[in-house]
Design a protein around this motif. Structure first.
Motif, PDB file in Angstrom:
ATOM      1  N   ILE A 172       0.842  -1.199   0.000  1.00 28.05           N
ATOM      2  CA  ILE A 172       0.000   0.000   0.000  1.00 28.05           C
ATOM      3  C   ILE A 172       0.875   1.246   0.000  1.00 28.05           C
ATOM      4  O   ILE A 172       0.638   2.199  -0.758  1.00 28.05           O
ATOM      5  N   GLN A 173       1.914   1.244   0.831  1.00 26.21           N
ATOM      6  CA  GLN A 173       2.834   2.384   0.896  1.00 26.21           C
ATOM      7  C   GLN A 173       3.536   2.586  -0.445  1.00 26.21           C
ATOM      8  O   GLN A 173       3.688   3.719  -0.915  1.00 26.21           O
ATOM      9  N   ASP A 174       3.964   1.483  -1.072  1.00 25.91           N
ATOM     10  CA  ASP A 174       4.622   1.572  -2.379  1.00 25.91           C
ATOM     11  C   ASP A 174       3.687   2.181  -3.420  1.00 25.91           C
ATOM     12  O   ASP A 174       4.094   3.048  -4.214  1.00 25.91           O
ATOM     13  N   LEU A 175       2.448   1.737  -3.431  1.00 25.17           N
ATOM     14  CA  LEU A 175       1.491   2.229  -4.423  1.00 25.17           C
ATOM     15  C   LEU A 175       1.134   3.696  -4.174  1.00 25.17           C
ATOM     16  O   LEU A 175       0.963   4.466  -5.130  1.00 25.17           O
ATOM     17  N   GLU A 176       1.019   4.073  -2.912  1.00 29.75           N
ATOM     18  CA  GLU A 176       0.752   5.486  -2.603  1.00 29.75           C
ATOM     19  C   GLU A 176       1.926   6.360  -3.051  1.00 29.75           C
ATOM     20  O   GLU A 176       1.721   7.479  -3.545  1.00 29.75           O
ATOM     21  N   ASN A 177       3.146   5.849  -2.894  1.00 31.75           N
ATOM     22  CA  ASN A 177       4.320   6.579  -3.378  1.00 31.75           C
ATOM     23  C   ASN A 177       4.317   6.662  -4.911  1.00 31.75           C
ATOM     24  O   ASN A 177       4.722   7.679  -5.486  1.00 31.75           O
ATOM     25  N   ILE A 184       1.654   6.770  -6.791  1.00 31.13           N
ATOM     26  CA  ILE A 184       0.644   7.758  -7.166  1.00 31.13           C
ATOM     27  C   ILE A 184       1.199   9.173  -7.015  1.00 31.13           C
ATOM     28  O   ILE A 184       1.007  10.030  -7.884  1.00 31.13           O
ATOM     29  N   ALA A 185       1.909   9.418  -5.899  1.00 33.31           N
ATOM     30  CA  ALA A 185       2.509  10.737  -5.681  1.00 33.31           C
ATOM     31  C   ALA A 185       3.545  11.043  -6.759  1.00 33.31           C
ATOM     32  O   ALA A 185       3.632  12.180  -7.249  1.00 33.31           O
ATOM     33  N   MET A 186       4.318  10.046  -7.137  1.00 30.36           N
ATOM     34  CA  MET A 186       5.333  10.209  -8.181  1.00 30.36           C
ATOM     35  C   MET A 186       4.692  10.506  -9.530  1.00 30.36           C
ATOM     36  O   MET A 186       5.125  11.397 -10.266  1.00 30.36           O
ATOM     37  N   ILE A 187       3.621   9.774  -9.851  1.00 30.76           N
ATOM     38  CA  ILE A 187       2.929   9.988 -11.133  1.00 30.76           C
ATOM     39  C   ILE A 187       2.309  11.377 -11.173  1.00 30.76           C
ATOM     40  O   ILE A 187       2.289  12.028 -12.228  1.00 30.76           O
ATOM     41  N   ASN A 188       1.801  11.849 -10.033  1.00 32.08           N
ATOM     42  CA  ASN A 188       1.193  13.188  -9.995  1.00 32.08           C
ATOM     43  C   ASN A 188       2.184  14.256 -10.446  1.00 32.08           C
ATOM     44  O   ASN A 188       1.815  15.198 -11.161  1.00 32.08           O
ATOM     45  N   VAL A 189       3.445  14.108 -10.030  1.00 38.62           N
ATOM     46  CA  VAL A 189       4.467  15.083 -10.424  1.00 38.62           C
ATOM     47  C   VAL A 189       4.734  15.000 -11.923  1.00 38.62           C
ATOM     48  O   VAL A 189       4.762  16.015 -12.627  1.00 38.62           O
ATOM     49  N   SER A 190       4.922  13.776 -12.423  1.00 43.98           N
ATOM     50  CA  SER A 190       5.179  13.596 -13.856  1.00 43.98           C
ATOM     51  C   SER A 190       3.988  14.077 -14.683  1.00 43.98           C
ATOM     52  O   SER A 190       4.167  14.689 -15.748  1.00 43.98           O
ATOM     53  N   GLN A 191       2.789  13.812 -14.193  1.00 46.25           N
ATOM     54  CA  GLN A 191       1.593  14.227 -14.917  1.00 46.25           C
ATOM     55  C   GLN A 191       1.462  15.745 -14.952  1.00 46.25           C
ATOM     56  O   GLN A 191       1.097  16.328 -15.974  1.00 46.25           O
ATOM     57  N   PHE A 192       1.777  16.375 -13.819  1.00 47.89           N
ATOM     58  CA  PHE A 192       1.742  17.838 -13.761  1.00 47.89           C
ATOM     59  C   PHE A 192       2.688  18.428 -14.801  1.00 47.89           C
ATOM     60  O   PHE A 192       2.339  19.364 -15.530  1.00 47.89           O
ATOM     61  N   GLN A 193       3.889  17.862 -14.900  1.00 46.02           N
ATOM     62  CA  GLN A 193       4.875  18.365 -15.852  1.00 46.02           C
ATOM     63  C   GLN A 193       4.442  18.105 -17.295  1.00 46.02           C
ATOM     64  O   GLN A 193       4.619  18.965 -18.171  1.00 46.02           O
ATOM     65  N   PHE A 199      -3.263  12.776 -20.176  1.00 42.60           N
ATOM     66  CA  PHE A 199      -4.715  12.854 -20.011  1.00 42.60           C
ATOM     67  C   PHE A 199      -5.411  11.494 -20.075  1.00 42.60           C
ATOM     68  O   PHE A 199      -6.629  11.421 -19.965  1.00 42.60           O
ATOM     69  N   LYS A 200      -4.640  10.415 -20.244  1.00 44.66           N
ATOM     70  CA  LYS A 200      -5.258   9.094 -20.301  1.00 44.66           C
ATOM     71  C   LYS A 200      -4.474   8.059 -19.485  1.00 44.66           C
ATOM     72  O   LYS A 200      -4.955   7.571 -18.477  1.00 44.66           O
ATOM     73  N   GLU A 201      -3.267   7.747 -19.948  1.00 44.63           N
ATOM     74  CA  GLU A 201      -2.537   6.628 -19.351  1.00 44.63           C
ATOM     75  C   GLU A 201      -2.168   6.862 -17.890  1.00 44.63           C
ATOM     76  O   GLU A 201      -2.277   5.942 -17.062  1.00 44.63           O
ATOM     77  N   MET A 202      -1.705   8.064 -17.572  1.00 46.82           N
ATOM     78  CA  MET A 202      -1.326   8.327 -16.178  1.00 46.82           C
ATOM     79  C   MET A 202      -2.540   8.273 -15.249  1.00 46.82           C
ATOM     80  O   MET A 202      -2.450   7.777 -14.119  1.00 46.82           O
ATOM     81  N   ASP A 203      -3.669   8.775 -15.709  1.00 48.02           N
ATOM     82  CA  ASP A 203      -4.899   8.670 -14.913  1.00 48.02           C
ATOM     83  C   ASP A 203      -5.310   7.208 -14.749  1.00 48.02           C
ATOM     84  O   ASP A 203      -5.767   6.788 -13.677  1.00 48.02           O
ATOM     85  N   GLU A 204      -5.143   6.447 -15.819  1.00 52.23           N
ATOM     86  CA  GLU A 204      -5.551   5.042 -15.792  1.00 52.23           C
ATOM     87  C   GLU A 204      -4.723   4.229 -14.799  1.00 52.23           C
ATOM     88  O   GLU A 204      -5.269   3.462 -13.998  1.00 52.23           O
ATOM     89  N   ILE A 205      -3.400   4.416 -14.808  1.00 48.36           N
ATOM     90  CA  ILE A 205      -2.582   3.608 -13.902  1.00 48.36           C
ATOM     91  C   ILE A 205      -2.758   4.076 -12.452  1.00 48.36           C
ATOM     92  O   ILE A 205      -2.680   3.268 -11.515  1.00 48.36           O
ATOM     93  N   LYS A 206      -3.037   5.355 -12.232  1.00 50.77           N
ATOM     94  CA  LYS A 206      -3.347   5.803 -10.870  1.00 50.77           C
ATOM     95  C   LYS A 206      -4.655   5.174 -10.392  1.00 50.77           C
ATOM     96  O   LYS A 206      -4.769   4.782  -9.220  1.00 50.77           O
ATOM     97  N   GLY A 207      -5.627   5.067 -11.282  1.00 51.12           N
ATOM     98  CA  GLY A 207      -6.885   4.415 -10.927  1.00 51.12           C
ATOM     99  C   GLY A 207      -6.676   2.947 -10.586  1.00 51.12           C
ATOM    100  O   GLY A 207      -7.276   2.429  -9.628  1.00 51.12           O
ATOM    101  N   ASN A 208      -5.795   2.276 -11.345  1.00 50.86           N
ATOM    102  CA  ASN A 208      -5.477   0.876 -11.051  1.00 50.86           C
ATOM    103  C   ASN A 208      -4.824   0.741  -9.679  1.00 50.86           C
ATOM    104  O   ASN A 208      -5.125  -0.177  -8.919  1.00 50.86           O
ATOM    105  N   ALA A 209      -3.905   1.661  -9.371  1.00 49.48           N
ATOM    106  CA  ALA A 209      -3.220   1.627  -8.073  1.00 49.48           C
ATOM    107  C   ALA A 209      -4.213   1.817  -6.929  1.00 49.48           C
ATOM    108  O   ALA A 209      -4.141   1.119  -5.903  1.00 49.48           O
TER     109      ALA A 209
END
Length: 269
Positions: free
Chosen positions: A63-68, A70-79, A247-257
């Motif tokens: 759970i901790q790994d997946l939450e990390n 998600i936080a990591m993807i949020n940064v990449s997605q923002f950029q 706008f697609k893949e990053m949202d999708e993998i965060k949803g999977n996590a």
């Protein structure tokens, strides 16, 4: 206790009470079997308890790994979203001006740092789980499939990143051919942007550093519209990839996590 039973057997044999001896021996065998069964059951309970504790520990760690993640993807997605919008502004800027009106400084602001941060997946816990085969002890049968699918998706995004990086390098090569980056205030704008890394309100066009850079503006090196088209196309290819990525893949993998985390929360109780 063993001596006690041995004395009883010896007494029955000495008294020629063979039928009673057989009955006693049979009863003793039954007791031994019952003792073995009890020992096996206790061992099974201990094994199950140990496995349940391991499942809970792995579930919490994952759970901790997946939450990390998600936080990591949020940064990449923002950029990636920021770069997508930047390229949109670049296209609008070029369409709104004649070739002679294009600014070297404006092109720098609209084209620099268009790559998003590389992924840094937290895969250690899942790798341990695969090696220990602890996944067989999880209650949800579909969890293993979801975790394997998530891992596969993450490797797919790594491959996408490599392709995006290649396209970004190609765009930078084209940019270096048509722009003069020798402006003392360009580096100051980069420092400012780095200091306000996650600030969505930052607009370099409204900064003092941009105004100073404009005063030192160099002669723009595009004199041919074909070269300008080549330049724009390089960035459009990047934007098309970012449309899928951000706008697609990053949202999708965060949803999977997040879905996997819900299952793991149940397992960790």
């Amino acid at each position: 206790m063993i001596k006690f039973f041995r004395k009883i057997r010896q007494k029955l044999l000495n008294e020629n009470k063979f039928s009673k001896y057989l009955l006693y021996a049979f009863g003793e065998i039954i007791l031994v079997v019952i003792g073995i069964l009890i020992a096996l059951q206790i061992n099974n309970w201990n094994t199950e308890r140990i496995n349940n504790n391991r499942v809970k520990q792995y579930a919490k760690s994952l759970i901790q790994d997946l939450e990390n993640d998600i936080a990591m993807i949020n940064v990449s997605q923002f950029q990636a979203k920021k770069s997508f919008k930047k390229i949109d502004s670049l296209r609008s800027y070029i369409l709104s001006k004649d070739l002679s009106e294009l600014s070297n400084t404006d092109f720098f602001v609209l084209t620099h740092d268009i790559m998003y941060r590389p992924y840094m997946w937290n895969r250690s816990t899942f790798n341990e789980m695969k090696n220990s085969e602890i996944l067989h002890n999880f209650k949800n049968d579909s969890l293993k499939k979801k975790l394997i699918a998530y891992e596969s998706f993450s490797y797919h995004l790594d491959e996408d990143f490599d392709q995006d990086m290649t396209n970004a390098h190609k765009a930078e090569e084209v940019t270096s051919e048509i722009m003069d980056l020798n402006n003392p205030y360009f580096s100051q704008m980069l420092v400012l942007e780095n200091e306000r890394f996650n600030d969505p309100t930052l607009d370099l066009f409204k900064t003092i550093e941009y105004q100073k850079a404009k005063k030192e503006d160099r002669v723009f090196q595009i004199t041919d519209e074909n070269n300008l088209k080549k330049f724009v196309n390089a960035y459009i290819r990047i934007q098309d990839s970012y449309r899928i990525r951000a706008f697609k893949e990053m949202d999708e993998i965060k949803g999977n996590a997040k879905e996997i985390i819900q299952f793991l929360n149940y397992e960790s109780q």
